[in-house]
Every structure is written in structure tokens, then in C-alpha cells.
Write a protein that holds these residues in place. Structure first.
Motif, PDB file in Angstrom:
ATOM      1  N   UNK A 192      25.180  17.048  12.268  1.00 15.73           N
ATOM      2  CA  UNK A 192      24.501  15.939  11.580  1.00 15.73           C
ATOM      3  C   UNK A 192      23.080  16.353  11.193  1.00 15.73           C
ATOM      4  N   UNK A 193      22.961  17.109  10.119  1.00 18.44           N
ATOM      5  CA  UNK A 193      21.652  17.576   9.672  1.00 18.44           C
ATOM      6  C   UNK A 193      20.761  16.398   9.275  1.00 18.44           C
ATOM      7  N   UNK A 194      21.342  15.409   8.605  1.00 23.79           N
ATOM      8  CA  UNK A 194      20.558  14.241   8.164  1.00 23.79           C
ATOM      9  C   UNK A 194      19.938  13.535   9.364  1.00 23.79           C
ATOM     10  N   UNK A 195      20.749  13.245  10.367  1.00 24.69           N
ATOM     11  CA  UNK A 195      20.252  12.527  11.534  1.00 24.69           C
ATOM     12  C   UNK A 195      19.216  13.306  12.316  1.00 24.69           C
ATOM     13  N   UNK A 196      19.469  14.601  12.518  1.00 29.26           N
ATOM     14  CA  UNK A 196      18.536  15.432  13.280  1.00 29.26           C
ATOM     15  C   UNK A 196      17.191  15.528  12.562  1.00 29.26           C
ATOM     16  N   UNK A 197      17.223  15.705  11.257  1.00 31.70           N
ATOM     17  CA  UNK A 197      15.960  15.834  10.526  1.00 31.70           C
ATOM     18  C   UNK A 197      15.220  14.506  10.412  1.00 31.70           C
ATOM     19  N   UNK A 198      15.934  13.425  10.132  1.00 31.07           N
ATOM     20  CA  UNK A 198      15.252  12.138  10.013  1.00 31.07           C
ATOM     21  C   UNK A 198      14.727  11.669  11.369  1.00 31.07           C
ATOM     22  N   UNK A 199      15.465  11.905  12.429  1.00 29.17           N
ATOM     23  CA  UNK A 199      14.961  11.548  13.750  1.00 29.17           C
ATOM     24  C   UNK A 199      13.664  12.261  14.059  1.00 29.17           C
ATOM     25  N   UNK A 200      13.624  13.576  13.783  1.00 27.58           N
ATOM     26  CA  UNK A 200      12.423  14.357  14.054  1.00 27.58           C
ATOM     27  C   UNK A 200      11.244  13.971  13.198  1.00 27.58           C
ATOM     28  N   UNK A 258       5.978   8.497  12.908  1.00 26.00           N
ATOM     29  CA  UNK A 258       5.406   7.205  12.504  1.00 26.00           C
ATOM     30  C   UNK A 258       5.258   6.307  13.720  1.00 26.00           C
ATOM     31  N   UNK A 259       6.315   6.217  14.491  1.00 27.65           N
ATOM     32  CA  UNK A 259       6.309   5.329  15.664  1.00 27.65           C
ATOM     33  C   UNK A 259       5.303   5.822  16.701  1.00 27.65           C
ATOM     34  N   UNK A 260       5.111   7.140  16.771  1.00 28.21           N
ATOM     35  CA  UNK A 260       4.127   7.683  17.711  1.00 28.21           C
ATOM     36  C   UNK A 260       2.714   7.228  17.369  1.00 28.21           C
ATOM     37  N   UNK A 308      14.405   1.009  13.705  1.00 31.76           N
ATOM     38  CA  UNK A 308      14.029   1.299  12.312  1.00 31.76           C
ATOM     39  C   UNK A 308      14.518   2.684  11.893  1.00 31.76           C
ATOM     40  N   UNK A 309      14.298   3.667  12.762  1.00 37.35           N
ATOM     41  CA  UNK A 309      14.729   5.031  12.469  1.00 37.35           C
ATOM     42  C   UNK A 309      16.241   5.077  12.261  1.00 37.35           C
ATOM     43  N   UNK A 310      16.966   4.412  13.149  1.00 42.14           N
ATOM     44  CA  UNK A 310      18.429   4.438  13.084  1.00 42.14           C
ATOM     45  C   UNK A 310      18.949   3.734  11.840  1.00 42.14           C
ATOM     46  N   UNK A 311      18.344   2.582  11.504  1.00 42.01           N
ATOM     47  CA  UNK A 311      18.789   1.857  10.304  1.00 42.01           C
ATOM     48  C   UNK A 311      18.648   2.724   9.059  1.00 42.01           C
ATOM     49  N   UNK A 325      20.884   9.420  16.979  1.00 40.54           N
ATOM     50  CA  UNK A 325      19.597   8.840  17.359  1.00 40.54           C
ATOM     51  C   UNK A 325      19.540   8.455  18.837  1.00 40.54           C
ATOM     52  N   UNK A 326      20.683   8.570  19.519  1.00 39.78           N
ATOM     53  CA  UNK A 326      20.694   8.408  20.973  1.00 39.78           C
ATOM     54  C   UNK A 326      20.529   9.750  21.668  1.00 39.78           C
TER      55      UNK A 326
END
Length: 336
Positions: free
Chosen positions: A180-188, A193-195, A221-224, A236-237
Motif C-alpha cells: 500500500x504505497x498510497x497509505x504508507x506515503x500519506x500516513x507519513x 500536520x497533526x504534530x 482525518x488522515x484515514x479519511x 493507518x493502524x
């Protein structure tokens, strides 16, 4: 024998180079500034980002892009996200067809809204099946000191993820694989932002309950956004999601968390950015994320309030009431 080049001599690039060299891999760090490269090569440390952590003998620093790229089995790209494209163009003439490209930069290009692997693939289409993305809860100073951590490397080609994992894994960095390249990159990227929000929370003295809420609703928000963009919600988990989010939000070792603290104290964004050598990726990612949210019709209220603080001068004390008094919703709204 394996040979690795690291493009970028910031804290994380230097840390990854240290881990690889300590493993016995011939490793070369590239810095575009000749004087900086020479100083690090001679002093055997990165005095700006990781002082007093000394380089193994098999770690070389150069400003010669040919030396950094030619005949490398694996190339790690660790530049600021908004500079990645120009650096990819710089390495292109010297790349070997067999080289695996690993993006360790966490961000979204503002102009194109492309993730880092998409930027690389756009500039190097012949390598599109040899690209991977590395992410996880990895604070550079702790990792460089040899403290244990874990990460995930994602590629659309499973064999590439496994090959990258084999090279990068060491006794202090356990690497998992993902498709899941999309999830790994967007999570990172989005966790930065949240930090900033978590840093605001600490700077304003709102306490641990509020920070836990910011982290949890930030993950929503990240997951949505990630799911709307095509990611697997379960990513995202994992390490690139909640793992990286916790590490980045929980400590002032995080550049983005520290930026939030300083803004809460009344410092101006421009002054903060000019006072540090490090890049707080959350600033540019906030702009890009809200553009993506508009594209996918996804709500990101925390990111929206932070953008008002960062770019429009909203008083941080006014942002929290705005978030608290939004229309009530079900906790899983937007997912089910």
C-alpha cells in the motif's frame, strides 16, 4: 556486496546512512554544498544535525553527484519534499537500470499534489517498477544513537519491497513490507500536520486528554483522506499511520511538534522557519493536504484550523473552540 547512495544529508538521511554503514554496507551520502560535504568527510560527523555521532570508515560524504549515484544497488532519496523533483532530475543521467529507488522523504508536492513516489515515477518512468517508500515512527536522533525502532517499506512490486527491506533492516531497525504505497506515503506525510497541532496543545498547556483527542481525531482525518485517495484503511493502524503519528506528536524531538509549541508561544512562522536548519514538512503539507481534501471532498477540520493559524494569523486560542463547537457527529462518520 551492496553499494548504497543517500541523496540528502539532513538528520534522517545521515541516520539512514549511518545504519547502513554500521551494517557493513559501502555507503555514500551526497550533499549539494561542496564545503559541507568536505567538512563532514573530514570531521566524520554531521555537526549540524547529529553532533558527536561519528561515521564508520565505510561511510563517505561527497558533493559529486556522479560518485553518489553511479553503480549503486540502492539509492535512498531523503531531500525536502518540495525539492525532490529537482534532485531526481539531477540524478537521472547517472542512474543504473538495476538501481532500486527508495523514497524516505515525507511530504506532498504542493504544485502537483503528487506523493514522493509519484514525483520520482513521473521524472523516471523507466524506474517506475523499482520504486519503494520508507516510513514509520523514526525520530532521527534516537535511531542514530542505536535505539530500536521499526519501519515499513512499500512498493507496488512485492519483490522490490523485499529487496529494499533486506538492505535496510539491521539490528536496531526492523523493517516490514507493504503493497500500500498510497497509505504508507500519506500516513507519513499527513501526520506532520497533526504534530503541529499537538505542539500547539503542549504550548498552550491544554494537557494530555486534549493531545490524545488531537492524535485520535487527527488519525481519523488522515484515514479519511487516505481511503478516498485509494489507500487501505488498515495501513493507518500500522507503523506508517498511528505509529508515526504517536512518535511525532508525543515529543519535542519532532520538528513539527516543536514548531507548534513555538507558534503557541507567539513566535511568527517566518521567524521560526528561518531560525532552524531542519525543514518542518507539516507547513507545506498542510497546504497540499487541504487541496487534496477538496479534490476528494473530504473533511479535515484540524488541518483547516491549523492552516488558518499558519497562514492567516488566527489566534491559536480561538482555534480550539471552533473545533469543539462543530456540529456533533458519529465517531465513525466518513468511514461507514
Amino acid at each position: 556486496m551492496v553499494s548504497v547512495g543517500v541523496i540528502g544529508s539532513g538528520a534522517w538521511g545521515t541516520t539512514l546512512a549511518l545504519l547502513l554503514a554500521r551494517k557493513g554496507i559501502a555507503t555514500t551520502i551526497w550533499d549539494h554544498r561542496a564545503e559541507r560535504a568536505l567538512e563532514m568527510q573530514q570531521s566524520r560527523e554531521n555537526k549540524v544535525f547529529l553532533p558527536h555521532i561519528y561515521f564508520p570508515d565505510n561511510l563517505r560524504v561527497t558533493s559529486d553527484i556522479t560518485e553518489a549515484v553511479t553503480d549503486k544497488d540502492l539509492l535512498v532519496l531523503v531531500t525536502p519534499s518540495q525539492k525532490l523533483r529537482e534532485n531526481v532530475r539531477l540524478i537521472a543521467p547517472y542512474l543504473d537500470p538495476k538501481t532500486i529507488l527508495v523514497s524516505a522523504s515525507k511530504g506532498i508536492e504542493i504544485e502537483s499534489l503528487q506523493r514522493m513516489s509519484e514525483v520520482i515515477a513521473a521524472e523516471l518512468p523507466a524506474w517506475k517498477d523499482r520504486i519503494a517508500a520508507l516510513s514509520g515512527p523514526n525520530l532521527s536522533s534516537e535511531v542514530a544513537e542505536g535505539k530500536p525502532t521499526a519501519a515499513v517499506v512499500a512498493s507496488s512490486i512485492p519483490e522490490i519491497a523485499v529487496q529494499a527491506r533486506t538492505v535496510i533492516t539491521c539490528d536496531t531497525l526492523r523493517v516490514y513490507t507493504s503493497s500500500d504505497v498510497i497509505g504508507v506515503e500519506l500516513g507519513g506525510a499527513l501526520k506532520n500536520i497533526i504534530a503541529i497541532g499537538a505542539g500547539f496543545n503542549d504550548g498552550l498547556g491544554y494537557g494530555e486528554n486534549a493531545k490524545a483527542a488531537i492524535i485520535t481525531r487527527g488519525l481519523a482525518e488522515i484515514s479519511r483522506l487516505g481511503v478516498a485517495a485509494g489507500a487501505n484503511a488498515l495501513t493507518f493502524a500500522g507503523l506508517a499511520g498511528i505509529g508515526d503519528l504517536i512518535a511525532t506528536c508525543a515529543t519535542p524531538l519532532s520538528r513539527n511538534q516543536q514548531l507548534g509549541r513555538r507558534l503557541a508561544r507567539g513566535e511568527k512562522l517566518d521567524a521560526i522557519l528561518q531560525s532552524t536548519h531542519s525543514v518542518a514538512e507539516g507547513v507545506s503539507t498542510t497546504r497540499a493536504a487541504l487541496k487534496l481534501a477538496e479534490r476528494y471532498q473530504v473533511e479535515m477540520p484540524i488541518a483547516h484550523q491549523l492552516s488558518l493559524i499558519l497562514f492567516e494569523g488566527l489566534d491559536p486560542h480561538k482555534a480550539v473552540p471552533e473545533l469543539m463547537m462543530r456540529d456533533p457527529k458519529g465517531e465513525l462518520e466518513g468511514f461507514v
